[in-house]
Design an enzyme around this catalytic site. Structure first.
Site, PDB file in Angstrom:
ATOM      1  N   ASP A   1      -1.366   1.522  -7.540  1.00  0.00           N
ATOM      2  CA  ASP A   1      -2.275   2.468  -8.181  1.00  0.00           C
ATOM      3  C   ASP A   1      -3.529   2.688  -7.339  1.00  0.00           C
ATOM      4  OD1 ASP A   1      -3.313   3.936 -10.601  1.00  0.00           O
ATOM      5  OD2 ASP A   1      -4.802   2.328 -10.504  1.00  0.00           O
TER       6      ASP A   1
ATOM      7  N   GLU B   1       0.095   5.757  -4.649  1.00  0.00           N
ATOM      8  CA  GLU B   1      -0.596   6.872  -5.294  1.00  0.00           C
ATOM      9  C   GLU B   1      -1.811   7.191  -4.416  1.00  0.00           C
ATOM     10  OE1 GLU B   1      -2.816   8.225  -9.412  1.00  0.00           O
ATOM     11  OE2 GLU B   1      -3.133   6.256  -8.551  1.00  0.00           O
TER      12      GLU B   1
END
Length: 721
Positions: free
Chosen positions: A400, A453
């Site tokens: 993330d 990401e």
């Protein structure tokens, strides 16, 4: 007597809760050449009973909670047991030598103790034939560390740990404790503040917030996924149709989310029905807030207790593997919350958090960023990743917020950050951590995938570390996602002016290996559901949904779709209620659901969609210039094979063309495979005519197709040899 053996200053430090080496004088001590003495500390006790070599003895009470009794010379830890205040009869925690060794310290300080999860935290252990729990924690700024729990009435004076390393590692082996024991750390900071903390390496927690940790044996579960794990090692290029799931809001039963075990069976069956190859779980690492998405992590080694035990989670993964479905974990190594019961100022000072920036809290999330300059912190994060891959059999990590890790100035204003040693904005230590992570993951667990990401044009995200890259397998193509949504939300009447939003991403589509996300981020915070984004009346909205999701399947890159998108969830997603499964009773939603299952099946069955999809040769334009009619068309090839292809045609206007000619040469045959406007998917039924070759002296120069409104057509094409 005991006064000749025990230094009064040591006793004073012990009684005042500042002793860092209780083993120095507690336990078995040589009194003289003919006998030993057992020295015990029981604050508040009036008497202590000991079973010594099968005989019951009462220890002598001296002062300040110090007790002792004489013992034969050469007494061993196995020779005596103590009756504790909680009724437990167990061996003496202070009679054992240290178990943390020099090699552990060396590796931990280098950030390369890749099995750190077997050494830190609370580990069921057997020492010299005696079972118990080994407690180990890193707290370099602490004056004293104790483990507290029901077993000592949460009294921090009873079980202080010993400092076993100059790195600030503390350890205590407590015999007689078992799996399931509740515990926390009591830490006395350098300033004397008493802190109660959960275990950074805890494998299980009770219901948050401020929940205690529980002792867990992570090796107790018996796995049945050997065939999957072996096959995973030898994966080549493969289809990836990922279903993104939030465990707490996928389905509920009797007003509550499904537990891991019930979820395993229902989700596996659903993924097989819908032809998904993997599920990606929004963070299931422990977190304090029930109504959250899971990105504020306080337990990096524990599946959240909201849906079951760690063993239940292992069953979940095991069952999906047996059904040939992979499991990807959304993992958050970029920041952590400020909650005082967990990592924040763990030993009274900044330990896990970075103090490099002028403003310690991240401006976007008001969280702390990790200190990637500290090898012990790096080892903590690496250990977390490897724990999930090793003990939980996870198949991939979606990392993330990589962008926030790569740049020192991410989200910060001038004056709120300091440049690196070269004067740049890149976070050099975070970059090295990412490279280290990907290198060790791919070396230790062949076949495991890592996803970034990352929203900028940072170079070589998916190139190998040896070639100067970050080493990820795939990068989320957020540019493609933003362009696609920007285009499809425009009224079809005005799309001619936005045609480049369809074509621009193909200029960089092969610079990295990409995954195309239609993720949870796009159906929250007032953005609306996918269905709500679509323009037009009800029929037009669902036509757009079929077009969007089929366009997603056809474009180069692996696939990810957030739950609910496959049947057009009507409202924006919220984590505190289940999906609206009742919508499948309505024909429009049921038709779309059927359409997505068919598209996923085609995607998995036809290598044209996924074999070599990260290479330029897998794609070739047929037409990208028809801005007036809002049509694009292209070929998808299977690897290096050029004898055949899929011809994908996307029509983004509401017009209908009984005859539409595409100029494409050297076609031998062309067959319609898929029409998103088919009646069986809720469409108008137009576009099902088989294509007609356009010939000039028996040489094909194009094909004539029936082009339905707001639709995708997929043809199988064989070329002239």
């Amino acid at each position: 007597m005991v006064e000749r053996i025990v230094n009064s200053e040591d006793v004073s430090l012990l009684v005042s809760g500042r002793q860092s080496n209780p083993h120095k004088f507690l336990g078995i001590v040589s009194e003289n050449s003919s006998q030993d003495r057992i020295i015990l500390f029981r604050p508040g006790a009036h008497s202590v009973v000991v079973e010594l070599q099968g005989n019951i003895a009462h220890a002598q009470h001296h002062h300040s909670g110090i007790f002792s009794l004489t013992a034969p010379k050469g007494t061993l830890p196995q020779d005596y047991r103590i009756y504790h205040q909680n009724g437990l009869l167990a061996h003496d925690p202070y009679a054992f030598p240290p178990l943390w060794g020099e090699v552990d310290s060396f590796l931990f300080h280098q950030g390369t103790h890749y099995k750190i999860y077997e050494c830190m935290g609370a580990i069921p252990y057997n020492v010299q034939g005696i079972s118990g729990v080994l407690f180990v924690v890193w707290a370099p700024h602490a004056q004293r560390v104790s483990v507290v729990g029901d077993f000592n009435f949460w009294n921090g004076l009873v079980n202080p740990l010993r400092k076993v390393s100059d790195l600030g590692v503390w350890e205590l082996f407590i015999p007689g404790l078992e799996e399931g024991t509740l515990y926390k750390w009591e830490i006395v900071s350098a300033s004397g503040e008493v802190l109660i903390k959960t275990d950074p390496y805890g494998k299980r927690f009770d219901v948050p917030p401020h929940a205690p940790s529980r002792v867990v044996d992570s090796d107790r579960y018996t796995w049945h996924d050997a065939a999957w794990m072996e096959k995973r090692k030898h994966r080549g290029d493969q289809p990836l149709a990922i279903y993104e799931v939030h465990v707490g809001s996928w389905q509920w039963h009797e007003g509550k989310p499904l537990g891991y075990r019930e979820l395993a069976k229902k989700l596996a069956a659903y993924c097989k029905e819908m032809h998904y190859t993997h599920v990606e779980l929004l963070p299931v690492t422990e977190h304090p807030l029930n109504e959250s998405w899971g990105y504020q992590v306080t337990g990096y080694y524990a599946p959240t207790c909201r849906y079951g035990t760690p063993e239940d989670f292992q069953f979940f993964v095991d069952h999906l593997h047996r059904e040939n479905i992979g499991v990807i974990l959304d993992w958050v190594p970029g920041h952590f919350p400020t909650d005082g019961f967990a990592l924040a100022h763990f030993d009274g000072e900044a330990l896990y958090e970075s103090i490099e920036n002028h403003e310690p809290l991240h401006p976007h999330w008001r969280t702390y960023t990790f200190d990637y300059r500290c090898n012990e912190v790096v080892n903590f994060l690496l250990g977390s990743a490897l724990f999930w891959l090793d003990k939980m059999h996870i198949d991939g990590l979606r990392v993330d917020a990589v962008t926030s890790m790569l740049y020192l100035d991410y989200g910060r204003q001038e004056g709120e950050w300091s440049p690196n040693i070269y004067g740049g904005r890149e976070n050099l230590q975070a970059i090295e951590f990412i490279k280290h992570l990907n290198s060790v993951v791919h070396r230790e667990f062949p076949g495991v995938l890592t996803f970034a990401e990352e929203s900028t044009d940072f170079p070589k995200v998916t190139q190998a570390v040896a070639q100067g890259g970050l080493g990820f397998d795939y990068k989320w193509n957020l540019g493609w996602m933003h362009d696609t949504f920007r285009y499809i939300q425009v009224d079809p009447l005005f799309r001619s002016y936005h045609h480049k939003d369809l074509t621009f991403s193909l200029w960089y589509a092969f610079n990295e290996r990409y995954l195309l996300p239609l993720s949870h981020d796009e159906v929250v915070h007032g953005k609306g559901s996918l269905l709500q984004k679509m323009p037009g009346d009800t029929w037009t909205k669902f036509a757009h949904m079929r077009l969007l999701l089929s366009y997603h399947i056809c474009q180069p890159g692996k696939k990810l779709l957030f739950m609910g998108g496959e049947f057009a969830q009507g409202k924006e997603w919220t984590p505190d209620s289940p999906l609206d499964w009742h919508l499948l009773d309505h024909p429009d939603h049921a038709y779309l659901h059927k359409c997505v299952a068919r598209m996923n099946a085609l995607y998995c069955d036809l290598p044209y969609f996924w074999k070599g999809d990260g290479k330029q040769g897998s794609f070739r334009w047929v037409d990208f210039k028809d801005t007036e009619n809002h049509v694009i068309a292209y070929y998808r090839f299977s690897g290096e094979d050029r004898s055949s292809a899929l011809l994908c045609v996307h029509h983004f206007s509401s017009g209908y063309f009984p005859s539409y000619v595409l100029y494409c040469q050297d076609i031998h045959s062309c067959q319609l495979l898929f029409n998103s406007d088919d009646c069986c998917f809720g469409g108008s039924g137009k576009g099902n005519r088989q294509p007609v070759l356009c010939l000039d002296q028996h040489v094909s120069w194009g094909i004539d197709i029936e082009l339905p409104p707001l639709a995708t057509l997929i043809f199988h094409v064989d070329f002239v040899n």
